[in-house]
Scaffold this active site. Structure first.
Site: not given
Length: 732
Positions: A395, A398
């Site tokens: 993540c 992102k």
């Protein structure tokens, strides 16, 4: 660009001394088409020569252990943390208990040996084996703490069973560490102590034991072990509070069960080339191997000297080139630590002892370990520019929230019928279908975070399912989209099987079916899932907050920064292990518990960090305005995160997360350099659920979550009324 494709797999099974050294050589010399993989059940492998010094307190854990995960990352080697249960040589695969088989073209085995419990009744149940070292050392620390807490004058008995060098060193090291004569240490040997050593070396050891007050019992074989008493062939019985087993080691039974050529005691039979007999693509070294032409005692000195020949022959086998022979020396130098900073040297008829021998041994041992800490990166990870930071995976890859809001806001105005603005802030979109059923849908895509494809598949699946759990939806089905790195067909098929096996492992546990997907090849691994869930009738909304609600976080924070540190080669393997364990803890149980404990709102913490996802829970409009008051000091942090932040290392998404929250949080939090404050903006992969619960139900919720395995769960703040201008997130 004519870049060689990966076409073959060279797998090293086990993190023993031979493999650790061979890895340094192979990483520099292996051709580009060969992929190197190290498989080990533990991320750290101990250097046996320094184990007594670790117990004595002369060395730290880091001094005496090779961080295999960090070493592999620096060398561009794939690391798989798993315990093998078999080898299917015909299928060219290594077998495991849970995960799918791992394919190889050439395999080397260096898994050491297991404790020789023999046929002693009760030994396995009541004794602690010295091998594997990881379990032994943890048990020793527990015993040491028990001894430190003893009331003055209370007796405590430690028995070490074994008569070899390892037993002697461990007993003397324990005595040096525990300078308490109320603690009795007994060394119990079935024959004579150190039978293979010369008389002068043995005399020095007897004198050291006598000086240390260690009781030495010889010629007594243990015949039975009870809960606090062992019995010997001489008819004697000895009580114990802690029992350590250091007798002759034996081979793992699955080697023989795999149909491989083994000796009568289960060790692999190898030729002078270190190839297993009649198995040209299988090699073995270290304690697990017995060289049939030149059998030798199980000693680390042979494993170290096998490494250059092993490394050469593994590559030569892949390239169909001539192999070298390894001929072990007849005699070898043994340096035996005597607990204090003293040692004895033994070789043939020669023996010397004293503090200078310890310094000699210390220099040799530290020089050996220096080889691994000084290893330079062989395959540096590319970045966009020579001076650009390495971009994070998971993540941490992102796009920042502010960037997304800007683009989606513009598009929603331009295409109002095509963008469901009211759904964009939820964890999963609610689909109203003509039948009246309510279906939730979400999609997540991750860049490669770990080199182990099976583990990557599990993390990606849990990460995607978490959006459904955050809304208390029941997973129903999934579609998978993945990009495999450029490689030869055999490598890609192996990786595809491993990735999807990891995905299916978690989908099956969630009662969720994989319906299909799409595959591509490209410069790096990307793995995404679209997941669909059914309405359970117990919807957990993201924006159901009310004044007085308590905020509960189910998992610790820190995956973004920790994996950024791993990319830079400075993360301790124990930190990464804990982070992986946290990511592999499903949020399913937390969601079920939340639905039973007056939870008013929920979300999961992922790429935008705790602060970003907290602010998503606030209503966009309404009266009264709400304010989140956080107890910053209470935020649970993963092990190592404070050290990483203090070293100035953060995820590449950290600045974007902070900027995206700047307008809504207290100004002092923007400049707060405490690790807990920095963790507010750290992106999480497969992070925990964030729950808002009525104050009267918070304690019951915490107890239930801890009982379900969410050991890091804690209350982190509360909801209060706020002025219309904010700030909406403050520190208590």
């Amino acid at each position: 660009m004519n870049q060689a494709l990966r076409e073959q797999d060279l797998v090293l099974l086990g993190g023993g001394h031979s493999h650790a050294l061979a890895l340094l050589m192979l990483a520099m010399k292996a051709p580009a088409e060969t992929r190197l993989t190290l498989v080990s059940p533990e991320s750290f492998t101990p250097y046996s020569g320094m184990l007594p010094g670790l117990i004595s307190g002369h060395y730290s854990f880091a001094d005496t252990h090779i961080d295999l995960g960090q070493l592999c990352d620096r060398l561009g080697v794939r690391f798989v943390r798993a315990a093998a249960t078999g080898i299917d040589y015909q299928a060219r695969t290594v077998l495991f208990e849970q995960r799918p088989p791992l394919s190889f073209d050439v395999l080397s085995v260096d898994i050491g040996a297991q404790p020789g419990w023999s046929d002693v009744s009760g030994a396995r149940e009541h004794a602690t084996a010295v091998k594997p070292v990881a379990g032994f050392y943890q048990r020793w620390l527990q015993v040491r703490d028990r001894i430190a807490a003893l009331p003055q004058g209370q007796r405590f008995q430690v028995v070490v069973v074994g008569g070899g060098a390892g037993s002697v060193e461990i007993a003397l090291a324990m005595r040096h560490c525990i300078d308490n004569r109320d603690v009795e240490i007994r060394l119990l040997a079935s024959g004579s102590l150190l039978r293979e050593y010369n008389s002068r070396a043995r005399a020095a050891v007897y004198q050291a034991c006598q000086r240390s007050g260690i009781a030495v019992t010889e010629q007594e074989r243990v015949t039975q072990v009870d809960a606090a008493m062992l019995h010997t062939s001489a008819g004697a019985s000895y009580g114990f509070d802690a029992l350590f087993w250091c007798t002759g080691a034996v081979a793992a039974p699955w080697l023989t069960q795999s149909g491989l050529p083994c000796t009568s005691d289960g060790f692999l039979r190898v030729l002078n080339s270190l190839q297993v007999e009649d198995h040209p693509q299988l090699f073995a070294a270290g304690d697990v191997a017995t060289q049939t032409d030149h059998p030798r005692p199980k000693a680390g000195v042979f494993a170290v000297r096998q490494a250059p020949v092993l490394a050469h022959n593994l590559l030569a086998s892949l390239q169909e080139k001539p192999l070298r022979n390894y001929r072990p020396q007849q005699r070898f130098l043994s340096l035996l630590a005597l607990g204090e900073r003293s040692a004895v040297a033994d070789r043939s008829w020669l023996s010397v002892s004293g503090s200078w021998v310890w310094r000699w041994k210390d220099h040799i041992d530290r020089s050996f370990m220096q080889r691994f800490s000084a290893a330079k990166p062989i395959m540096p990870k590319p970045s966009a520019a020579a001076d650009a930071p390495m971009h994070c995976g998971g993540c941490g890859a992102k796009l920042p929230a502010a960037l997304l809001r800007g683009a989606l806001g513009e598009l929603a105005a331009r295409y109002p019928q095509a963008v469901a603005v009211e759904q964009l802030r939820e964890d999963a979109a609610l689909l109203e279908v003509p039948t009246g059923a309510r279906i939730f849908q979400s999609v997540d895509i991750l860049r490669e975070l770990v080199a182990d494809p099976w583990l990557m598949g599990r993390i990606a699946a849990l990460h995607a399912l978490s959006d459904l759990y955050a809304m208390a939806a029941q997973p129903h089905s999934a579609l998978c989209s993945l990009t495999l790195p450029y490689a030869g067909p055999a490598i890609q098929q192996r990786d595809l099987s491993q990735l999807l096996s990891g995905v299916l492992f978690e989908l099956e546990a969630a009662d969720c079916r994989l319906l299909g997907g799409h595959t591509l090849e490209g410069p790096e691994l990307n793995l995404g899932l679209t997941v669909n869930g059914l309405d359970t009738g117990q919807l957990l909304p993201k924006q159901g907050l009310a004044p007085g609600d308590q905020l509960v976080l189910c998992k610790a924070l820190g995956t973004g920064a920790l994996f950024a540190a791993q990319q830079q080669g400075v993360a301790d393997g124990r930190w990464i292990e804990q982070a992986l364990d946290s990511m592999l803890l499903s949020n399913r149980g937390a969601a079920l518990i939340a639905s039973e404990h007056a939870v008013t709102a929920a979300t999961d913490i992922t790429g935008f960090g705790l602060a970003g996802h907290l602010l998503e829970m606030l209503p966009e409009s309404g009266s009264p305005a709400l304010q989140m008051r956080l107890d910053i000091a209470s935020l649970p942090l993963l092990e190592g995160l404070k050290q990483v932040f203090n070293a100035g290392i953060t995820s590449t998404l950290q600045p974007g997360n902070l900027a995206g929250c700047a307008a809504s949080i207290a100004p002092e939090l923007l400049v707060d350099t405490r690790p807990e404050a920095l963790a507010l903006f750290d992106p999480q992969t497969s992070g925990g659920l964030l729950l808002a619960v009525k104050s009267e139900a918070v304690e019951q919720l915490l107890v239930a979550l801890r009982g379900a395995g969410y050991t890091a769960v804690c209350r982190i703040g509360e909801i209060a009324e706020a002025g219309p201008a904010g700030p909406f997130l403050v520190a208590e």
